[in-house]
Motif scaffolding. Structure first.
Motif, short mmCIF file in Angstrom:
data_model
loop_
_atom_site.label_atom_id
_atom_site.label_comp_id
_atom_site.label_asym_id
_atom_site.label_seq_id
_atom_site.Cartn_x
_atom_site.Cartn_y
_atom_site.Cartn_z
N LYS A 240 -0.30 -37.77 47.71
CA LYS A 240 1.07 -38.98 47.09
C LYS A 240 0.22 -40.42 48.06
CE LYS A 240 4.74 -36.16 45.35
NZ LYS A 240 6.14 -36.32 45.82
N PRO A 241 0.10 -41.31 47.41
CA PRO A 241 -0.24 -42.60 48.68
C PRO A 241 0.57 -41.93 49.86
CG PRO A 241 -0.21 -42.91 46.56
CD PRO A 241 0.31 -41.78 46.54
N THR A 242 -0.09 -42.52 51.68
CA THR A 242 0.85 -42.42 52.55
C THR A 242 1.19 -41.26 52.97
OG1 THR A 242 2.97 -42.90 52.06
CG2 THR A 242 1.94 -44.77 52.16
N GLN A 625 8.65 -41.03 49.63
CA GLN A 625 9.70 -40.41 50.37
C GLN A 625 10.78 -41.11 50.85
OE1 GLN A 625 8.29 -37.33 53.42
NE2 GLN A 625 9.81 -36.21 52.68
N ASP A 626 10.80 -42.33 50.00
CA ASP A 626 11.76 -43.30 50.00
C ASP A 626 12.67 -43.63 49.47
OD1 ASP A 626 11.41 -46.61 51.95
OD2 ASP A 626 13.20 -46.20 49.95
N ASP A 627 13.99 -43.81 49.72
CA ASP A 627 15.06 -43.46 48.81
C ASP A 627 14.64 -44.40 47.40
OD1 ASP A 627 16.54 -41.66 50.53
OD2 ASP A 627 17.59 -43.52 51.68
N LYS A 631 14.69 -45.25 42.03
CA LYS A 631 14.49 -46.43 41.85
C LYS A 631 13.35 -46.69 40.60
CE LYS A 631 17.28 -50.54 41.19
NZ LYS A 631 18.08 -51.63 41.76
N TYR A 632 12.74 -46.12 42.01
CA TYR A 632 11.32 -46.91 41.80
C TYR A 632 9.67 -45.56 41.76
CZ TYR A 632 13.18 -51.23 42.00
OH TYR A 632 13.98 -52.20 41.95
N PRO A 633 9.88 -45.48 40.20
CA PRO A 633 9.11 -43.97 40.59
C PRO A 633 7.52 -43.86 40.51
CG PRO A 633 9.78 -44.03 38.54
CD PRO A 633 10.55 -44.97 39.00
N LEU A 634 7.15 -44.91 40.97
CA LEU A 634 5.51 -45.10 40.95
C LEU A 634 5.55 -45.93 41.44
CD1 LEU A 634 4.89 -46.66 37.03
CD2 LEU A 634 5.24 -44.33 37.19
N GLY A 673 9.49 -43.43 33.94
CA GLY A 673 10.48 -44.38 34.59
C GLY A 673 10.04 -45.84 33.94
N ALA A 674 9.06 -46.07 33.94
CA ALA A 674 8.36 -47.46 33.46
C ALA A 674 8.59 -48.52 32.20
CB ALA A 674 6.56 -47.36 33.38
#
Length: 680
Positions: A240-242, A625-627, A631-634, A673-674
């Motif tokens: 996963k990025p980051t 891992q941001d909350d 809401k924005y899964p991609l 989610g898109a």
């Protein structure tokens, strides 16, 4: 159009009046390739590349797609043709043709006004990499401003800021084994490094292929199945990025738990790995081992801990760690992409810790783990002398928008050095650069800042094409092309050669070199003679080469270099930090302790949780891992592709045809989610 002549052109006539002339591809990829223009009657018919004998001791300097498309850029009908001034609101992109005299007078008048009202801290010469020659516009502008009292400078860059800033705290400097050493490695781990697309040095792919032929196992860690992964990798590890730092720290846990680390190397060359090797005055529990084992926070950084963070299963992490510890020598090369996210410096630091734990630092076939590039093998050749900047204040390159809005309020916490600033930025030279918008973050905020004429009084842009940045110009100038002037090109750092680019055609319409119009601005401001010293840009090139010949008598004359197109010394198998490892008493690491500081007391004493004393995994904002991930899964990342260097070549229909710029959302995206898909 006029075609210049040279001995090579006379010798290399290919028939039918066609001359074959060395030319230059001078944008900011790591490569500097040999290119030849086939010219007839002042028209470039085609571009070819190096066809000299291709041997391991001196492989060809073959061009990629970008260099071979130079003719298309040269004759693109959308090139800027005339000087223009803005009409209407700034940023709307509406301009009116003006004369060069009006453009030069306007620039000189506005620059004088800003200097008189706000002083030299108010003038900023924007970062930009569209022209990397020896007499490029940025240096010309710096030379002018130094004659007028100075300008606000910057430090660092948009690509490797984490590495540049972090390395001095850990190893004392940024340094890397040369690519020529890759074939000595048994294992090569590429993290976020995609030379198959980006061409990090002209022959970075060649040396990677040579290593694979020699039997090296290649592992590519990257969220995307890049062409490097598809072409070279024995194993692709998508993460996963980051989350790179979490992967590396979990690998460190495996090395510690299974006692696979090189204790002798760590004892001799490093501080901060364990509690027995910590600087004085640091309370217990702050070592890297304590963090990795969870002794300080109750969370062991096991592969099982990292698996949900990274998306890489625990068995894969464990297997990769064991291979890294056992397949010695091994190189861990990290690209620039992982540095371009929040807390990107932590993967750099964790990679260096891994290289030390496996004893791969300072040995042939090993590597320092921090990042690629940055060796110091380049030939010592200069560029246009810029003089001395009387203004000592500098800002981080990424904080220029803050310096526009609240420059006088900036402090050391903003990265300001030698402050305070006496003015906010009021005047910007943006030459061969799309960085006003292209590489910056939060471009909606940036665009609002650029639009505000109460903040910025004047923006001068020179370029080949209308870019998003150029739309914000007050004065927009048409620049010449690298085939329309003589210039020198340097590889980034790992090869010992330079290439020469001849002028083969005249600039079309009213296109001019930046040095030309800046010398005339200098005249209007009373420093014309000091600026030019009576020299054209070609005279400066001759002076630069003459100065190199004093130190290197084998270096060819200007005329000989023009004919040959390249001056090259044999590639070198350079090992970074070899002296420090072989002779630590004579050559200590350039850190406060003289050792690799896996724990940096300097950073620890900052008492900033975002800058810990040891490498840690710190979740990135807007990361997986941001909350907001609920809401924005991609996750969206911006990879570099082979069809562009940053935004250079983006206008090329030829490149679009051969390497289409596509993105889209595959089937099943609605379940993730898109709600829609788009393809360009």
């Amino acid at each position: 159009m006029k075609t210049t002549s040279s001995p090579l052109q006379t010798e290399r006539k290919a028939g039918d009046g066609i001359e074959v002339v060395p030319v230059l591809c001078n944008n900011n990829c790591g490569g500097r390739c040999l290119l030849k223009a086939h010219v007839k009657d002042g028209v470039v018919l085609r571009i070819t590349t190096d066809d000299s004998p291709d041997v391991p001791e001196s492989p060809q300097l073959r061009s990629c797609l970008k260099g071979r498309s130079l003719r298309n850029r040269l004759y693109d009908p959308n090139r800027l043709r005339y000087p223009m001034k803005r009409i209407g609101p700034r940023g709307e992109g509406k301009f009116q043709r003006i004369s060069w005299d009006e453009a030069i007078t306007t620039i000189a008048t506005r620059l004088r006004r800003v200097l008189d009202l706000h002083g030299p801290h108010s003038v900023y010469i924007q970062y930009g990499t569209g022209d990397c020659g020896a007499v490029r516009g940025r240096e010309s502008a710096q030379r002018l401003m130094n004659l007028l009292g100075g300008y606000l400078g910057y430090y660092n860059n948009y690509s490797a800021a984490c590495l540049e800033y972090t390395a001095p705290f850990i190893t004392g400097r940024r340094d890397t084994n040369s690519y020529q050493t890759l074939h000595h490695s048994k294992l090569i781990i590429l993290n976020g490094f995609n030379p198959a697309d980006t061409v990090f040095e002209t022959n970075s792919n060649y040396y990677l292929a040579r290593a694979k032929e020699a039997g090296a196992k290649i592992v590519v860690i990257d969220p995307r199945l890049t062409e490097t992964a598809a072409t070279f990798a024995d194993e692709w590890v998508p993460l996963k990025p980051t989350t790179d730092a979490a992967l590396f720290i979990a690998m460190a846990h495996v090395l510690i738990a299974e006692k696979l680390f090189d204790q002798q190397f760590l004892d001799k060359y490093c501080i901060g790995f364990d509690e027995e090797h910590m600087p004085e005055g640091v309370p217990p529990g702050q070592s890297f081992t304590s963090y990795v084992l969870g002794l300080c926070d109750g969370t062991p950084k096991t592969p099982e801990w990292a698996a949900p963070i990274t998306g890489v299963d625990a068995d894969t992490i464990r297997k990769l760690a064991r291979e890294y510890a056992s397949m010695k020598p091994a190189q861990l090369l990290q690209g620039l992409g992982p540095q371009r996210h929040a807390h990107g410096e932590e993967s750099v630091r964790a990679g260096i810790a891994l290289a030390c734990m496996t004893g791969n630092l300072g040995i042939l076939g090993g590597g320092w783990g921090g990042g690629e590039g940055g060796t110091s093998l380049a030939l010592p050749i200069g560029s246009l002398p810029t003089g001395t900047n009387p203004v000592k204040a500098t800002i981080p390159v990424f904080r220029w928008t803050d310096a526009v809005v609240r420059g006088t309020e900036m402090t050391e916490e903003d990265g300001l050095k030698n402050g305070p600033l006496q003015s906010n930025i009021k005047f910007i030279f943006n030459l061969a650069s799309n960085t006003l918008l292209n590489q910056h973050a939060d471009i909606n905020r940036t665009a609002e800042i650029l639009k505000d004429e109460s903040l910025l009084e004047c923006i001068v842009v020179s370029d080949h094409f209308m870019t998003p940045s150029a739309k914000f110009a007050d004065i927009l100038l048409p620049s010449d092309n690298s085939l329309e002037r003589c210039d020198i090109g340097f590889p980034w750092s790992g090869e010992k050669y330079i290439v020469f680019g001849n002028k083969v055609v005249e600039p079309p319409f009213e296109c001019k070199h930046d040095y030309w119009w800046l010398s005339r601005v200098a005249e209007r401001l009373g420093v014309g003679q000091q600026f030019t010293e009576g020299k054209t840009e070609e005279d400066w090139l001759k002076q630069i080469i003459a100065e190199v010949r004093i130190a290197d008598p084998e270096f060819p004359s200007y005329e000989e270099l023009s004919r040959r197109g390249v001056y090259r010394k044999p590639p070198e198998e350079y090992v970074a930090f070899e002296k420090e490892v072989q002779h630590p008493d004579k050559y200590p690491f350039q850190t406060p302790s003289g050792k690799v500081e896996i724990f940096s007391k300097t950073l620890y004493d900052m008492n900033n949780s975002a800058v810990p004393g040891i490498p840690k995994y710190i979740p990135a904002w807007d990361g997986p891992q941001d909350d907001l991930a609920g809401k924005y899964p991609l996750q969206c990342i911006g990879p570099h592709t082979k069809r562009r260097t940053h935004s250079t070549y983006d206008e090329s229909a030829w490149m679009e045809e051969r390497n289409r710029n596509e993105c889209g959302l595959a089937s099943g995206t609605q379940q993730r989610g898109a709600s829609s898909a788009a393809t360009r």
